[in-house]
Design a protein around this motif. Structure first.
Motif, PDB file in Angstrom:
ATOM      1  N   SER A  34      -0.505   2.135 -40.273  1.00  0.00           N
ATOM      2  CA  SER A  34       0.852   1.652 -40.007  1.00  0.00           C
ATOM      3  C   SER A  34       1.730   2.760 -39.444  1.00  0.00           C
ATOM      4  CB  SER A  34       1.475   1.089 -41.289  1.00  0.00           C
ATOM      5  OG  SER A  34       1.608   2.106 -42.267  1.00  0.00           O
ATOM      6  N   ASP A  35       1.498   4.032 -39.915  1.00  0.00           N
ATOM      7  CA  ASP A  35       2.275   5.153 -39.377  1.00  0.00           C
ATOM      8  C   ASP A  35       1.992   5.358 -37.892  1.00  0.00           C
ATOM      9  OD1 ASP A  35       3.335   5.514 -41.858  1.00  0.00           O
ATOM     10  OD2 ASP A  35       1.987   7.156 -42.425  1.00  0.00           O
ATOM     11  N   VAL A  36       0.728   5.125 -37.504  1.00  0.00           N
ATOM     12  CA  VAL A  36       0.374   5.294 -36.095  1.00  0.00           C
ATOM     13  C   VAL A  36       0.965   4.163 -35.255  1.00  0.00           C
ATOM     14  CG1 VAL A  36      -1.557   5.300 -34.456  1.00  0.00           C
ATOM     15  CG2 VAL A  36      -1.704   6.638 -36.559  1.00  0.00           C
ATOM     16  N   LEU A  37       0.831   2.915 -35.709  1.00  0.00           N
ATOM     17  CA  LEU A  37       1.317   1.771 -34.919  1.00  0.00           C
ATOM     18  C   LEU A  37       2.834   1.721 -34.850  1.00  0.00           C
ATOM     19  CD1 LEU A  37      -1.154  -1.039 -36.047  1.00  0.00           C
ATOM     20  CD2 LEU A  37      -1.255   0.423 -34.030  1.00  0.00           C
ATOM     21  N   LEU A  38       3.523   2.177 -35.903  1.00  0.00           N
ATOM     22  CA  LEU A  38       4.987   2.182 -35.906  1.00  0.00           C
ATOM     23  C   LEU A  38       5.572   3.510 -35.446  1.00  0.00           C
ATOM     24  CD1 LEU A  38       5.648   0.296 -39.266  1.00  0.00           C
ATOM     25  CD2 LEU A  38       5.739  -0.619 -36.947  1.00  0.00           C
ATOM     26  N   TRP A  39       4.725   4.415 -35.004  1.00  0.00           N
ATOM     27  CA  TRP A  39       5.132   5.712 -34.433  1.00  0.00           C
ATOM     28  C   TRP A  39       5.960   6.530 -35.424  1.00  0.00           C
ATOM     29  CZ3 TRP A  39       4.489   7.666 -29.226  1.00  0.00           C
ATOM     30  CH2 TRP A  39       3.634   6.879 -28.447  1.00  0.00           C
ATOM     31  N   ARG A  40       5.565   6.455 -36.683  1.00  0.00           N
ATOM     32  CA  ARG A  40       6.202   7.338 -37.657  1.00  0.00           C
ATOM     33  C   ARG A  40       5.605   8.737 -37.597  1.00  0.00           C
ATOM     34  NH1 ARG A  40       5.819   2.695 -42.336  1.00  0.00           N
ATOM     35  NH2 ARG A  40       7.509   1.346 -41.501  1.00  0.00           N
ATOM     36  N   ASN A  41       4.314   8.808 -37.220  1.00  0.00           N
ATOM     37  CA  ASN A  41       3.677  10.098 -36.913  1.00  0.00           C
ATOM     38  C   ASN A  41       3.612  10.191 -35.386  1.00  0.00           C
ATOM     39  OD1 ASN A  41       2.112  12.374 -36.615  1.00  0.00           O
ATOM     40  ND2 ASN A  41       0.682  11.836 -38.268  1.00  0.00           N
ATOM     41  N   THR A  42       4.645  10.742 -34.809  1.00  0.00           N
ATOM     42  CA  THR A  42       4.813  10.691 -33.349  1.00  0.00           C
ATOM     43  C   THR A  42       3.676  11.403 -32.624  1.00  0.00           C
ATOM     44  OG1 THR A  42       7.197  10.712 -33.746  1.00  0.00           O
ATOM     45  CG2 THR A  42       6.465  11.085 -31.485  1.00  0.00           C
ATOM     46  N   ARG A  43       3.285  12.569 -33.097  1.00  0.00           N
ATOM     47  CA  ARG A  43       2.250  13.350 -32.396  1.00  0.00           C
ATOM     48  C   ARG A  43       0.914  12.610 -32.391  1.00  0.00           C
ATOM     49  NH1 ARG A  43       3.232  19.659 -34.287  1.00  0.00           N
ATOM     50  NH2 ARG A  43       5.354  19.855 -33.381  1.00  0.00           N
ATOM     51  N   PRO A 168       5.005  -3.256 -31.993  1.00  0.00           N
ATOM     52  CA  PRO A 168       5.540  -3.152 -33.365  1.00  0.00           C
ATOM     53  C   PRO A 168       6.619  -2.087 -33.503  1.00  0.00           C
ATOM     54  CG  PRO A 168       3.152  -3.359 -33.417  1.00  0.00           C
ATOM     55  CD  PRO A 168       3.529  -3.146 -31.985  1.00  0.00           C
ATOM     56  N   ALA A 169       6.424  -0.951 -32.851  1.00  0.00           N
ATOM     57  CA  ALA A 169       7.429   0.119 -32.948  1.00  0.00           C
ATOM     58  C   ALA A 169       8.724  -0.281 -32.243  1.00  0.00           C
ATOM     59  CB  ALA A 169       6.871   1.407 -32.333  1.00  0.00           C
ATOM     60  N   LEU A 170       8.592  -0.920 -31.073  1.00  0.00           N
ATOM     61  CA  LEU A 170       9.793  -1.364 -30.366  1.00  0.00           C
ATOM     62  C   LEU A 170      10.543  -2.432 -31.157  1.00  0.00           C
ATOM     63  CD1 LEU A 170       8.439  -1.541 -26.701  1.00  0.00           C
ATOM     64  CD2 LEU A 170       9.982   0.182 -27.668  1.00  0.00           C
ATOM     65  N   TYR A 171       9.801  -3.336 -31.786  1.00  0.00           N
ATOM     66  CA  TYR A 171      10.457  -4.383 -32.578  1.00  0.00           C
ATOM     67  C   TYR A 171      11.196  -3.784 -33.776  1.00  0.00           C
ATOM     68  CZ  TYR A 171      11.145  -8.321 -35.687  1.00  0.00           C
ATOM     69  OH  TYR A 171      11.705  -9.236 -36.523  1.00  0.00           O
ATOM     70  N   GLU A 172      10.564  -2.804 -34.424  1.00  0.00           N
ATOM     71  CA  GLU A 172      11.224  -2.190 -35.571  1.00  0.00           C
ATOM     72  C   GLU A 172      12.503  -1.456 -35.160  1.00  0.00           C
ATOM     73  OE1 GLU A 172       9.617   0.148 -39.450  1.00  0.00           O
ATOM     74  OE2 GLU A 172       9.320   1.185 -37.532  1.00  0.00           O
ATOM     75  N   ARG A 173      12.519  -0.872 -33.966  1.00  0.00           N
ATOM     76  CA  ARG A 173      13.701  -0.127 -33.513  1.00  0.00           C
ATOM     77  C   ARG A 173      14.798  -1.073 -33.034  1.00  0.00           C
ATOM     78  NH1 ARG A 173      12.976   5.108 -29.807  1.00  0.00           N
ATOM     79  NH2 ARG A 173      12.111   5.731 -31.824  1.00  0.00           N
ATOM     80  N   TYR A 174      14.435  -2.123 -32.312  1.00  0.00           N
ATOM     81  CA  TYR A 174      15.423  -3.056 -31.739  1.00  0.00           C
ATOM     82  C   TYR A 174      15.294  -4.431 -32.396  1.00  0.00           C
ATOM     83  CZ  TYR A 174      15.432   0.594 -28.163  1.00  0.00           C
ATOM     84  OH  TYR A 174      15.497   1.790 -27.506  1.00  0.00           O
TER      85      TYR A 174
END
Length: 832
Positions: A34-43, A168-174
């Protein structure tokens, strides 16, 4: 469509979006995936995305073969291991343990469980026990097969990977924006289905803010006064003054039963009795505030939002004429519970004004991040502008008052015949602070004059605004005396201060540039409904914004290029492209110009140098040309407007809208009233006792001896004639006569005929050798031999017709050729 069904549809949409959010998080799971798909671990997320993109590029862009890649990867790996193993023999490196480089057994167990679960789901779906699931699976597989026929397998896999990696990351942000667009799309689809099912256009109701064009200022009318009726239906009408017949009838849930009070920072302030709300029509987000404990109605309050609600220091302020207090609510989103706080400012205001009686702050507005208010002693008395300084601390809010600037003293023109009142407004927008003063007649509530000033923040002085260009003000006097401002509209619609009178039926439009007031009826769709509240939207909507902004910039550029000075304004309509008419020989152009008079002649001369040579200046003192001008005026009568502020007279063609500007000489710049116009001359009246004739075509001026203040006057022949007679009437039934060429003084006669009832005479008009006038605003009388001392006065010549107007009618007479006309005027906006 009922309101309850609309509310249920909105709730269902919100519930569906919440369900979708839960499903998405359950699908993604928790942990490192989930951290990878939601870009919580950016690197790590970026590395995976770049790696997948590199592989896709190798196979699709550079057409690398999969077998070759496997072989080359193995060769490269073997070389690295060989070099590492060889170097370890000659150095102190530890040799790697090859038994540790293995795939854990748990990985295969996890794959085994997932594969078996997938097979079981496939068997269950194929059995048809759940027919809906069976049908959806078949449809999905068929859609994927169609898509797969247009894409290679690698492209399809990479596209799916991009979707899973980014959406998923874009949806969580916007999340808020996506939810709004999805809900709006669902509502649009429902509306489309309703239209297809036969819903008629006139009964159709919008359930959200309709697509409003940014070219025009939009107004909102609400019917909030008949809620006790059984058949009452609350709705809003969105309309524009440019095309009032084109409108939207809406039932927006956020506006149901709530009155629009003001607009600040893109947020609309709403009220419903003691309840207050903040609504953003673009998002749309609604903030509910706790109920007020005061016994006052919401109409008694003025309101202002200091900054957007997402600002930690944002505060909603309320003031009233009833008591010297400020009621405010801090809108900090971190606070668990919002509450109202009431603070008295009476002591602070007394120290500023040096007055013993209580004064009040009203007309709150926001400008450049600061809050300003008017210091008033009542509803119609303002002294100066007060800055409301707000300091927001962690546990308290400190509000202090600072004097900013005195209100300029503006006096209404002297010729107002009755007592007048004044409305005062200040309005801030961005970094600009405006002051609007509206004069009205107390008895009839008719708007008499409007003054518009702007505060120069650098020099702290008030400056008069000569032209609003494409901006518009809207003053609403029908319900809560509020003011709205729209900074940019279509150029032809801008430059006005629109004032809605207390009845809500008559709209006064004040042209800031020409300083003229025109009256019009509100749109029939608004007047025919039980409308009790009006407002103008100050929010900027995104629909067509870029396009409209580009057009506004183009229009502004045209204005800068064209409008130079008043003298050159009529030249601005000329075109840069030469007409084929200019191919005509010069002497033929001169012949054509002999038949042109007035504005056509002047426009032709202003076209180019060749036209200027073909049409020499006309001597308007020439009797032949003056006769032609008079005949021209009869065929196309012109409207004449005296603008003493700009020092010009504007002549307007009522057929084509053409305008011609004449500068007023300095000698008569103080003559602020035109009594009558005849034979090319204007009879102009100065303050109290001075009358003069002015010929706008020759600039000739003939001043007359002083005379008592006149109510009306007329003259028999041109002032240059030996037989010119000037007649005037005063309020106290005095009759004044002046022979322009024969006597240097006025004769005065008292028109008293006995009895207790006073006499008044108005609208005199010469016909042959007699003088006709209206007696006591209604009866037609005639003065026989008006110049002689033994004149005779005849009453009851013609019995006036009975007015069919429902209100008190006004009578006046006018002369055209050899005919006298009686004109009956009823109250504006009323008919039989």
């Amino acid at each position: 469509m009922s309101i309850s069904s609309d509310s249920e549809s909105v709730d269902n949409t919100k519930q569906d979006m919440a369900t979708f959010k839960q499903y998405m998080h359950s699908f993604i799971g928790k942990g490192q995936v989930s951290d990878v798909l939601l870009w919580r671990n950016t690197r790590l997320s970026a590395s995976i995305l770049l790696g997948a993109t590199a592989l896709w590029s190798l196979f699709e862009v550079y057409e690398y073969n999969f077998i070759s890649l496997i072989c080359h990867t193995c060769i490269f790996t073997m070389l690295i291991i060989y070099i590492t193993y060889t170097m370890a023999k000659y150095t102190q490196w530890d040799l790697p343990d090859f038994e540790e480089i293995t795939i854990p057994e748990s990985t295969f167990k996890w794959l085994y469980r997932k594969t078996n679960k997938l097979l079981l789901n496939f068997y269950y779906t194929s059995s048809g026990e759940d027919f809906t699931r069976f049908f959806l699976t078949l449809a999905s597989l068929w859609i994927m097969s169609v898509i797969g026929s247009h894409f290679s397998s690698l492209n399809l896999v990479y596209l799916c990977f991009l979707i899973v990696e980014t959406l998923p990351a874009l949806y969580e942000r916007y999340e808020n924006e996506v939810n709004y667009l999805v809900s709006k799309g669902i509502r649009d689809a429902k509306i489309l289905f309703e239209q297809l099912n036969g819903t008629e256009e006139e009964d159709f109701m919008w359930r959200y803010v309709p697509p409003l064009s940014t070219k025009y200022p939009w107004f909102v009318a609400q019917n909030l006064k008949a809620k006790e009726d059984d058949d009452y239906i609350d709705y809003q009408i969105f309309f524009t003054l440019h095309k009032p017949e084109f409108h939207y009838r809406c039932q927006i849930p956020e506006l149901l039963g709530r009155q629009i009070r003001a607009c600040f920072h893109g947020w609309i302030i709403l009220s419903n009795h003691r309840m207050w709300f903040l609504w953003n029509p673009v998002t749309p987000k609604l903030i509910r505030l706790p109920p007020l404990t005061s016994t006052l109605e919401d109409e008694d309050y003025g309101c202002c939002l200091s900054s957007p609600p997402d600002d930690p220091s944002s505060i909603l302020l309320l003031t009233t004429y009833e008591k010297p207090t400020i009621t405010f609510c801090r809108l900090d989103c971190k606070r668990k519970k919002l509450k109202w706080t009431e603070m008295s400012y009476a002591k602070q205001l007394r120290s500023i004004t040096r007055e013993e009686e209580d004064c009040f702050l009203n007309n709150l507005t926001c400008c450049d991040g600061k809050v300003y208010a008017l210091h008033t002693q009542g509803l119609e008395c303002a002294d100066f502008v007060i800055e409301v300084q707000i300091v927001v601390k962690e546990k308290e809010v400190v509000i202090s008052l600072l004097p900013l600037l005195k209100i300029p003293v503006i006096v209404l023109n002297w010729f107002s015949k009755r007592s007048s009142g004044t409305y005062y407004f200040i309005k801030g927008y961005g970094g600009e602070l405006f002051y609007v003063q509206v004069f009205y007649e107390v008895d009839t509530l008719e708007i008499l004059s409007v003054d518009l000033l702007k505060l120069d923040m650098t020099r702290m002085t008030w400056e008069e605004i000569e032209d609003l260009k494409d901006a518009v003000f809207f003053v609403e006097l029908a319900s809560d005396c509020s003011i709205f401002y729209c900074p940019g509209t279509a150029t032809k619609l801008g430059g006005y201060v629109h004032i809605l009178d207390e009845t809500g039926k008559i709209l006064y439009s004040y042209n800031v540039k020409d300083k003229t007031i025109s009256r019009s009826l509100m749109a029939s769709l608004v007047r025919s409904n039980d409308v009790s509240s009006w407002a103008m939207l100050e929010c900027r909507f995104e629909d067509g914004h870029d396009d409209s902004k580009q057009k506004e910039n183009e229009q502004n550029e045209e204005m800068v290029v064209k409008v130079v000075t008043v003298d050159d304004e009529y030249i601005s309509n000329s075109t840069s492209e030469e007409s084929h008419l200019l191919n005509i020989p010069l002497h033929m152009l001169g012949k054509i110009m002999e038949f042109c008079v007035g504005v056509e002649y002047m426009k032709f001369r202003a076209t180019c140098k060749r036209c200027l040579l073909a049409s020499p200046p006309i001597q308007w003192s020439n009797k032949t040309l003056v006769r032609r001008l008079q005949a021209y005026s009869l065929l196309s009568p012109w409207l004449m407007v005296l603008n003493i502020h700009r020092g010009i007279i504007t002549l307007t063609d009522p057929f084509f809208g053409d305008k011609y500007y004449i500068r007023i000489p300095k000698e008569i710049i103080d003559y602020s009233r035109i009594f009558c116009s005849k034979y090319g001359w204007l009879a102009m009246y100065k303050h109290y006792n001075t009358l003069a004739f002015f010929n706008p075509f020759t600039s000739d001026i003939i001043k007359l001896p002083p005379v008592s203040p006149l109510e009306s006057c007329c003259f028999s022949t041109p002032p240059t004639s030996k037989d010119c007679i000037v007649v005037g009437f005063t309020k106290n039934a005095q009759y004044h006569i002046h022979l322009v060429a024969l006597e240097p003084f006025w004769r005065r006669l008292d028109l008293t005929f006995g009895g207790d009832d006073p006499y008044s005479f108005r609208f005199p008009a010469f016909h042959d050798q007699d003088l006709y006038a209206l007696c006591n605003e209604k009866e037609l009388v005639v003065f026989r031999k008006p110049v002689e001392v033994d004149y005779t006065l005849e009453h009851g010549i013609v019995k006036p017709p009975t007015s069919r107007c429902g209100s008190l009618a006004r009578y006046l007479i006018a002369k055209c050729d050899q005919h006298l006309f009686l004109v009956i005027l009823g109250k504006f906006g009323e008919s039989d």
